[in-house]
Design a protein around this motif. Structure first.
Motif, PDB file in Angstrom:
ATOM      1  N   ASN A 323      27.788 112.424 -35.990  1.00  0.00           N
ATOM      2  CA  ASN A 323      27.523 113.110 -34.990  1.00  0.00           C
ATOM      3  C   ASN A 323      26.173 113.279 -33.897  1.00  0.00           C
ATOM      4  O   ASN A 323      25.344 113.887 -32.936  1.00  0.00           O
ATOM      5  N   ASN A 324      25.136 111.231 -34.348  1.00  0.00           N
ATOM      6  CA  ASN A 324      24.375 111.222 -33.266  1.00  0.00           C
ATOM      7  C   ASN A 324      24.328 110.291 -32.593  1.00  0.00           C
ATOM      8  O   ASN A 324      23.913 109.283 -31.641  1.00  0.00           O
ATOM      9  N   GLY A 325      25.900 109.741 -32.011  1.00  0.00           N
ATOM     10  CA  GLY A 325      26.876 108.744 -31.785  1.00  0.00           C
ATOM     11  C   GLY A 325      26.407 107.454 -32.515  1.00  0.00           C
ATOM     12  O   GLY A 325      26.800 106.105 -31.021  1.00  0.00           O
ATOM     13  N   VAL A 326      25.886 107.583 -33.826  1.00  0.00           N
ATOM     14  CA  VAL A 326      25.604 105.232 -33.706  1.00  0.00           C
ATOM     15  C   VAL A 326      27.037 105.165 -34.212  1.00  0.00           C
ATOM     16  O   VAL A 326      27.786 106.476 -35.107  1.00  0.00           O
ATOM     17  N   ILE A 327      26.937 104.472 -33.925  1.00  0.00           N
ATOM     18  CA  ILE A 327      29.018 103.432 -33.850  1.00  0.00           C
ATOM     19  C   ILE A 327      28.466 102.275 -35.251  1.00  0.00           C
ATOM     20  O   ILE A 327      28.112 101.944 -35.403  1.00  0.00           O
ATOM     21  N   VAL A 328      29.370 102.239 -35.586  1.00  0.00           N
ATOM     22  CA  VAL A 328      29.658 100.734 -37.116  1.00  0.00           C
ATOM     23  C   VAL A 328      31.116 100.951 -36.334  1.00  0.00           C
ATOM     24  O   VAL A 328      32.457 100.920 -36.485  1.00  0.00           O
ATOM     25  N   GLY A 329      31.147  99.015 -36.892  1.00  0.00           N
ATOM     26  CA  GLY A 329      32.826  98.218 -36.622  1.00  0.00           C
ATOM     27  C   GLY A 329      32.132  96.839 -37.214  1.00  0.00           C
ATOM     28  O   GLY A 329      31.028  96.595 -38.185  1.00  0.00           O
ATOM     29  N   LYS A 330      32.896  95.822 -36.522  1.00  0.00           N
ATOM     30  CA  LYS A 330      32.387  94.443 -36.509  1.00  0.00           C
ATOM     31  C   LYS A 330      32.260  94.263 -35.046  1.00  0.00           C
ATOM     32  O   LYS A 330      33.507  94.378 -34.396  1.00  0.00           O
ATOM     33  N   ARG A 331      31.851  92.667 -35.125  1.00  0.00           N
ATOM     34  CA  ARG A 331      31.616  92.342 -33.801  1.00  0.00           C
ATOM     35  C   ARG A 331      31.523  90.935 -34.124  1.00  0.00           C
ATOM     36  O   ARG A 331      30.782  89.911 -34.587  1.00  0.00           O
TER      37      ARG A 331
END
Length: 489
Positions: A323-331
């Motif tokens: 909800n703070n706009g922090v995004i996670v995944g892989k690059r």
């Protein structure tokens, strides 16, 4: 179970291990490691405390209790009818308590930053008569959902207050996988019929299942659901029919089709994996040149995350947004955090490969993933306050995988048990008692760095900063920091 505190880490005066273990006979006494070595040879367990190039270790072995003493310390072994054993170890260098229980394993560990954490892994068990289970989601009430399998077919299950029960499924024609759950108990998941046949499912707060609608005017649309937010909006993928069979990122309002996000930058594929309470969606989309790029979709517009922080890159996928706009995944196949127009490759615990995906993030900024320790070994990973933490495995197992994290920092997933089957597990990670109250970073001094940490988490529920454990970082915690200002003694 094995924990090492290496040179450069802060060695506390005490640490504790607790474990759900299947004990088997020991056929020989382990090699002597002078001078700090004692073993309950041929007994229920043995404990080794060794000093070797400033490395301290504690191990569990053996089959039956016995009492030992030496000039360097003492071990006390207690036999009880509950199969509950405790050893207290005292030396000039450290104090260790080792307790074996039937439910959970707990260990103090120090990651790269030097902070010590108490990690408790709890085996959630299986449905009666089953062999294995998996935990897929946990909400802020502590409810957990997952699956339990007897080898052929599976049950969709929930754990409430530690008790497992089956929940209804839309169809028994396949396995119903609950992938995410909100605090109302609404669940988003997928009925997996085959590798080419899927049906997205919405469970209401009473566990009644409903199929998700496909794309409008598309007969037999394949549907997959991945995430759900507090309002019951679900994100996933719905597939076109013949001739293109293209996948579209879609938002549903509970079971009802709501929005087709379409495609990004001339591509012909998109899929939504995560949605926050504001309705912002993250996922992956193919672009015109065929590359797969992570995206965030907000206010009806795609943003290509590959453009954040310095241009295009190889394939990337975003799996969750808080909800703070922090995004996670892989690059480029590396666990990645995106925020404020920039990306960060996440540091890994010692011995864990960086080539993995971060899969979930809570509002406190805690991030989880599953990392490789060399095939086939895997381990759940948590990042808290930027520090990577190896979540460990069940006693007798060598694999663990993290799936979801709630706002309290509780994590669910699966781990291989001593019987060789995977069991659903829950991790709790709490800060080991600091040298003195208010020393949030374990530096031995309460100072401006600790104050900055506290203010950075103000109003949140980060358990590291919530010093009085009232569920919120507030003035009471600030008072604790200020009253302890200065060097710890």
């Amino acid at each position: 179970m094995f924990v090492i505190v290496t040179a450069g880490m802060r060695l506390r005066k005490s640490y504790e291990l607790q474990g759900n273990v299947r004990l088997s006979p020991v056929t020989r006494t382990p090699p002597r490691e002078s001078p700090y070595h004692h073993a309950c040879a041929s007994y229920l367990w043995s404990v080794t405390l060794s000093e070797r190039s400033r490395r301290f270790a504690v191990k569990l072995l053996g089959t039956r209790p016995r009492h030992l003493k030496s000039e360097f310390g003492s071990a006390h072994c207690f036999d009880t009818p509950r199969n509950d054993y405790t050893v207290h170890w005292l030396t000039s260098s450290a104090f260790a308590t080792v307790a074996l229980t039937l439910v959970s394993a707990s260990v103090f560990a120090a990651p790269l930053g030097g902070t010590q954490w108490q990690i408790t892994i709890t085996d959630l068990g299986v449905f009666p008569g089953n062999l294995g289970s998996q935990g897929f989601a946990i909400n802020d009430t502590g409810k957990i959902v997952g699956t339990s399998s007897a080898g052929v077919g599976s049950y969709t299950v929930q754990w409430i207050n530690g008790l497992i029960s089956a929940i209804p499924v839309y169809s028994r024609s396949g396995s119903s996988i609950p992938k995410d759950m909100n605090d109302q108990g609404e669940i988003a998941g997928t009925l997996v019929i085959s590798s080419l046949m899927n049906q997205g499912i919405y469970w209401d707060a009473q566990n009644n299942p409903f199929p998700l609608e496909g794309l409008p005017s598309v007969s037999g649309s394949q549907v997959v659901a991945h995430g759900i937010n507090v309002g019951g909006h679900i994100v996933g993928r719905a597939q076109e029919g013949s001739p293109n069979f293209a996948g579209h990122a879609v938002i549903w309002n509970k079971a009802t089709f709501e929005t087709d996000l379409g495609f990004m930058d001339g591509g012909s594929y998109s899929e939504g994996y995560g949605i926050n309470d504001a309705g912002d969606v993250v996922g992956a989309a193919g672009i015109a040149n065929g590359s797969l790029h992570a995206f965030v979709w907000k206010n009806g517009q795609f943003t290509d995350l590959a453009t954040w922080g310095g241009g295009l890159t190889s394939a990337s996928v975003a799996y969750a947004i808080n909800n703070n706009g922090v995004i996670v995944g892989k690059r480029a196949n590396v666990a990645t955090r995106w925020a404020n127009g920039a990306f960060q490759a996440l540091p890994m615990p010692a011995g864990v490969s960086a080539f993995t995906a971060a899969v979930d993030v809570n509002d406190a900024g805690d991030i989880i993933a599953t990392g490789s320790k060399g095939y086939p070994l895997e381990v759940g990973v948590l990042w808290r306050n930027g520090e990577p933490i190896d979540l460990g495995t069940l006693p007798g197992g060598n694999i663990s995988r993290a799936a979801r994290i709630n706002e309290a920092g509780e994590i669910v997933g699966e781990a291989k048990a001593a019987d060789g089957f995977f069991h659903a597990v829950k991790w709790t990670v709490t800060r080991a008692s600091p040298p003195c109250a208010g020393d949030l970073n374990g530096s031995g001094t309460v100072d401006a760095a600790d104050l900055a940490m506290l203010l950075g988490g103000w109003g949140g529920a980060n358990p590291t900063l919530d010093l009085n454990h009232d569920g919120v970082v507030n003035a009471a915690d600030l008072a604790t920091v200020l009253s302890a200002w200065g060097a710890c003694f």
